[in-house]
Motif scaffolding. Structure first.
Motif, short mmCIF file in Angstrom:
data_model
loop_
_atom_site.label_atom_id
_atom_site.label_comp_id
_atom_site.label_asym_id
_atom_site.label_seq_id
_atom_site.Cartn_x
_atom_site.Cartn_y
_atom_site.Cartn_z
N UNK A 154 0.89 -1.41 -0.06
CA UNK A 154 -0.10 0.25 -0.28
C UNK A 154 0.90 1.08 -0.05
N UNK A 155 0.91 2.30 -1.02
CA UNK A 155 1.71 3.13 -1.12
C UNK A 155 1.51 4.12 0.05
N UNK A 156 2.53 4.80 0.71
CA UNK A 156 2.34 5.65 1.41
C UNK A 156 2.49 7.30 0.94
N UNK A 157 2.26 8.26 1.54
CA UNK A 157 2.34 9.58 1.00
C UNK A 157 3.66 9.90 0.48
N UNK A 158 4.89 9.32 1.34
CA UNK A 158 5.96 9.58 1.09
C UNK A 158 6.42 8.84 -0.08
N UNK A 159 5.95 7.63 -0.46
CA UNK A 159 6.38 6.52 -1.38
C UNK A 159 5.80 6.91 -2.69
N UNK B 100 16.17 -13.15 18.88
CA UNK B 100 14.88 -12.81 19.53
C UNK B 100 14.37 -11.41 19.02
N UNK B 101 13.31 -11.19 18.82
CA UNK B 101 12.65 -9.84 18.40
C UNK B 101 11.26 -9.78 18.37
N UNK B 102 10.84 -8.67 18.16
CA UNK B 102 9.35 -8.38 18.31
C UNK B 102 8.74 -8.77 16.86
N UNK B 103 7.47 -9.48 16.61
CA UNK B 103 7.04 -9.70 15.36
C UNK B 103 6.62 -8.39 14.71
N UNK B 104 6.38 -7.49 15.20
CA UNK B 104 6.11 -6.07 14.47
C UNK B 104 6.68 -4.92 15.47
N UNK B 105 7.14 -3.82 14.60
CA UNK B 105 7.92 -2.74 15.09
C UNK B 105 7.57 -1.44 14.55
N UNK B 106 8.08 -0.45 14.87
CA UNK B 106 7.99 0.91 14.07
C UNK B 106 8.50 0.63 12.64
N UNK B 107 7.87 1.27 11.67
CA UNK B 107 8.51 1.13 10.39
C UNK B 107 9.65 1.63 10.17
N UNK B 108 10.61 1.05 9.66
CA UNK B 108 12.07 1.34 9.30
C UNK B 108 12.35 1.22 7.95
N UNK B 109 12.69 2.10 6.92
CA UNK B 109 12.83 2.09 5.63
C UNK B 109 13.83 1.05 4.99
N UNK B 110 14.92 0.85 5.67
CA UNK B 110 16.06 0.09 5.09
C UNK B 110 16.13 -1.15 5.82
N UNK B 111 16.17 -1.28 7.02
CA UNK B 111 16.36 -2.56 7.78
C UNK B 111 15.57 -2.66 9.03
N UNK B 112 14.58 -3.23 8.73
CA UNK B 112 13.57 -3.41 10.09
C UNK B 112 14.36 -3.96 11.27
N UNK B 113 13.52 -3.81 12.45
CA UNK B 113 13.75 -4.37 13.64
C UNK B 113 13.14 -5.58 14.16
N UNK B 114 11.93 -5.77 13.22
CA UNK B 114 10.87 -6.84 13.55
C UNK B 114 11.02 -7.91 12.51
N UNK B 115 10.34 -9.03 12.68
CA UNK B 115 10.61 -10.19 12.03
C UNK B 115 9.34 -10.96 11.39
N UNK B 116 8.27 -10.25 11.65
CA UNK B 116 6.97 -11.01 11.11
C UNK B 116 6.77 -12.32 11.90
N UNK B 117 6.40 -13.24 11.14
CA UNK B 117 6.12 -14.69 11.65
C UNK B 117 7.08 -15.76 11.57
N UNK B 118 8.37 -15.19 11.28
CA UNK B 118 9.60 -15.89 11.46
C UNK B 118 9.81 -16.59 12.99
#
Length: 368
Positions: free
Chosen positions: A106-111, A219-237
């Protein structure tokens, strides 16, 4: 599926071991980058560039020299992609996303603004491709700025049209960083820099990237704040977990569960992935840390580029040090102890400081 119940000590040890900061050293630079998935590029060199500090903290002065990274980049075993150094083979995980830019999800206003801005400056984009095709690799200052719509920003990038367009052309898979001359990036056509590997479909690539990120973090959160280059979260991994005394669910790499742990001392870059997610650092390690180089000197608690100090599975302090290359010395301005160091910690940290001086080729000047 079973939800794993972890103590904070368990969680910290998983994180430290996954980041190759336990007593077992990795096999070399290629092993480090493949297992961590990246080295972050940052030009600040109050002690040493972050990528070098991260590699040294895993391999030590006897196992790593900055020339190793230079050679790996020159030989295209490692690649620079959006200010991250990655294994060349990992490019396959980004190719399909590049081809879809900026349409994925889903496009953001920035993208949407990025897409509109690049389209408005399509003639300049083509001029850059033509120039690189004829004479690349080149620094950005040698590329034509024929942009019809200037880049607008409240920050440093305002009106830096060519630089911004090049960065967006990287995301499109059209150009790549071919090397560096001093601090300047050298740009070339992506087809001359990247390996000719087939793209992995976006959904599969994103899933694989989540899995590899979790293996690197432990160990990481499934969801975290949006990060454009390298997220800190891992989804359902990985598998679900809870950590004693910490709210919410985590995802844990099952390969890390039940493994023995032997720790050591390490001095970390302020951009090290062990402490990069400040929320996770607080929740698991109880460690208070901020990079203070952007603060006025009078408001700094720990120093311009203080290095977090790891001992075993605990973050125990910060090292305020400066590499004075003109004088040929590594100056130790202060060692901030979050908890009082006993003899074992003092000696182990001291050995790491001595190894840092050897790595930098500087004479060690202890604190006054």
């Amino acid at each position: 599926m079973t939800v794993h119940e972890l103590s904070r000590t368990d969680a910290r040890r998983i994180a430290v071991r996954a980041q190759l900061l336990d007593a077992t050293r990795p096999d070399g630079l290629s092993d480090v980058v493949r297992r961590l998935t990246l080295l972050q590029i940052d030009p600040t060199a109050a002690v040493a560039p972050s990528a070098d500090l991260v590699a040294w903290s895993r391999l030590g002065a006897s196992g790593y020299a900055p020339a190793d990274l230079t050679a790996a980049l020159a030989g295209r075993r490692l690649l620079e992609l959006r200010a991250m150094i990655r294994p060349a083979e990992d490019l396959a995980l980004y190719r399909a996303e590049m081809a879809e830019w900026p349409e994925r999800g889903t496009p953001t206003s920035w993208s949407e603004y990025h897409g509109t801005w690049v389209a408005a400056n399509d003639a300049c984009r083509r001029d850059i491709l033509d120039r690189l095709g004829a004479a690349g690799p080149l620094p950005s200052r040698e590329l034509p700025d024929t942009c019809e719509l200037p880049w607008r920003s409240s920050g440093w990038s305002n009106n830096r049209n060519v630089t911004k367009l090049l960065e967006l052309m990287v995301q499109r898979g059209e150009v790549a960083v071919a090397g560096r001359s001093g601090g300047d990036r050298l740009w070339d056509l992506a087809e001359r820099v990247y390996p000719d590997t087939p793209a992995i479909l976006v959904a599969e690539a994103l899933r694989t990237r989540d899995e590899r990120r979790l293996r690197a973090l432990g160990i990481a959160r499934a969801r975290g704040p949006e990060c454009q280059v390298e997220p800190a979260d891992v989804g359902e991994a990985g598998e679900p977990a809870v950590v004693e005394g910490v709210r919410g669910r985590w995802r844990v790499d099952p390969a890390q569960l039940g493994q023995p742990f032997a720790g050591r001392a390490a001095l970390l870059s302020p951009f090290d992935r062990l402490i990069h997610d400040r929320r996770r650092t607080t929740e698991l390690f109880g460690f208070d840390y901020q990079l203070e180089m952007y603060k006025p000197a009078a408001k700094r608690r720990w120093g311009y580029f203080a290095l977090p100090i790891l001992y075993g599975d605990r973050l125990v302090g910060k090292l305020d040090a400066t590499a004075d290359r003109k004088a040929g010395v590594l100056r130790i301005d202060a060692i901030h102890e979050d908890e009082e160091f006993d003899k074992a910690v003092t000696e182990a940290v001291g050995r790491e400081i001595e190894d840092l001086a050897r790595f930098l080729g500087l004479e060690l000047v202890p604190p006054r």
